[in-house]
Design a protein around this motif. Structure first.
Motif, mmCIF file in Angstrom:
data_model
loop_
_atom_site.group_PDB
_atom_site.id
_atom_site.type_symbol
_atom_site.label_atom_id
_atom_site.label_comp_id
_atom_site.label_asym_id
_atom_site.label_seq_id
_atom_site.Cartn_x
_atom_site.Cartn_y
_atom_site.Cartn_z
ATOM 1 N N LYS A 42 0.846 -1.194 0.000
ATOM 2 C CA LYS A 42 0.000 0.000 0.000
ATOM 3 C C LYS A 42 0.880 1.242 0.000
ATOM 4 O O LYS A 42 2.063 1.192 0.340
ATOM 5 N N TYR A 43 0.301 2.351 -0.428
ATOM 6 C CA TYR A 43 1.008 3.627 -0.368
ATOM 7 C C TYR A 43 -0.013 4.746 -0.236
ATOM 8 O O TYR A 43 -1.209 4.557 -0.500
ATOM 9 N N THR A 44 0.443 5.903 0.185
ATOM 10 C CA THR A 44 -0.429 7.063 0.352
ATOM 11 C C THR A 44 -0.272 7.979 -0.850
ATOM 12 O O THR A 44 0.829 8.452 -1.143
ATOM 13 N N CYS A 47 0.080 12.614 -0.570
ATOM 14 C CA CYS A 47 0.295 12.660 0.878
ATOM 15 C C CYS A 47 0.475 14.080 1.408
ATOM 16 O O CYS A 47 0.278 14.328 2.605
ATOM 17 N N GLU A 55 -5.250 6.361 0.811
ATOM 18 C CA GLU A 55 -4.387 5.185 0.837
ATOM 19 C C GLU A 55 -4.792 4.239 -0.282
ATOM 20 O O GLU A 55 -5.969 3.914 -0.438
#
Length: 245
Positions: A42-44, A47, A55
């Protein structure tokens, strides 16, 4: 000029570079934060913008295994900073949609009931083993009975309609010439209830761009890299380079 061994450079896809955390290099033997089995889970996104921050789940991304085999480094052009290489790019992946697919099998007539030696059956392949044996359902069978054929009991089997299935689109960033007269091979190796494992190979006879450090010429050594980038987002598929232990 002395040149080093040609090496592959499995570049992070352009759309993925800005999304990977700075700690993605990790420590040898220890996976970096956010990675499991070589895949970023997963990544934001956005951001730095609270209004659009979200997310993104990457746990379902298809793993695409990449192997580059260099066959011949034909030339290195110091003046234009290019090199000419023959190499084979191989991509392999498990497609969860490649299961219970339509096909056509040419079966040998062995019981003598028909004068036609080869019969073509329209079937649904429910399982294909790595040795070529298959389990299938004859589409003309009203009872939908699962049957078996060994590899030596049929002559040919039709590949899936690849246009309907996933393909890990890519680009070679430093490719200058060499997209003509390519040799392409694609095949389904096996399939079961989890999907099908496909392989794609393409042979290049190409000229590629590379920045050269000539400060130690003529005793220099150069790294000739092939810069590969994905053309889909990181939540769809992720590239994993094959390493030889």
């Amino acid at each position: 000029m002395a040149t080093g061994h040609p090496a592959e450079s499995l570049a992070i896809p352009t759309s993925q570079k800005a999304e990977r955390p700075e700690s993605s290099t990790g420590i040898k033997g220890i996976p970096p934060d956010g990675y499991e089995d070589g895949v970023l889970t997963k990544y934001t996104q956005f951001c730095n913008d609270e209004a659009y921050r979200r997310e993104v789940d990457c746990s379902g991304a298809i793993k695409v295994y990449i192997d580059i085999a260099a066959h011949d480094l034909k030339a290195v052009d110091d003046h234009h900073e290019e090199f000419h290489m023959v190499f084979v790019l191989k991509l392999s992946w498990l497609d969860p949609d490649l299961k219970n697919y339509k096909s056509r099998v040419a079966v040998r007539e062995i019981d003598g009931k028909s004068k036609i030696h080869l019969r073509k059956l329209d079937v649904i392949i429910t399982k294909m083993y790595a040795n070529g044996d298959i389990e299938y359902i004859d589409m003309s069978d009203v009872h939908q009975t699962v049957q078996n054929l060994r590899k030596n009991e049929y002559v040919t089997i039709q590949e899936p309609d690849w246009s309907e299935y996933f393909f890990p689109s890519y680009s070679i960033l430093n490719l200058q010439h060499g997209t003509e007269n390519q040799v392409v091979f694609r095949k389904l190796l096996w399939s079961d209830e989890n999907g099908g494992f496909a392989t794609y190979s393409i042979k290049y006879d190409a000229t590629l761009k590379e920045s050269l450090d000539l400060r130690r010429f003529p005793l220099d050594r150069q790294l000739c890299r092939i810069r590969l980038t994905a053309e889909r987002t990181i939540d769809e598929f992720q590239q994993l380079g094959l390493t030889i232990p």
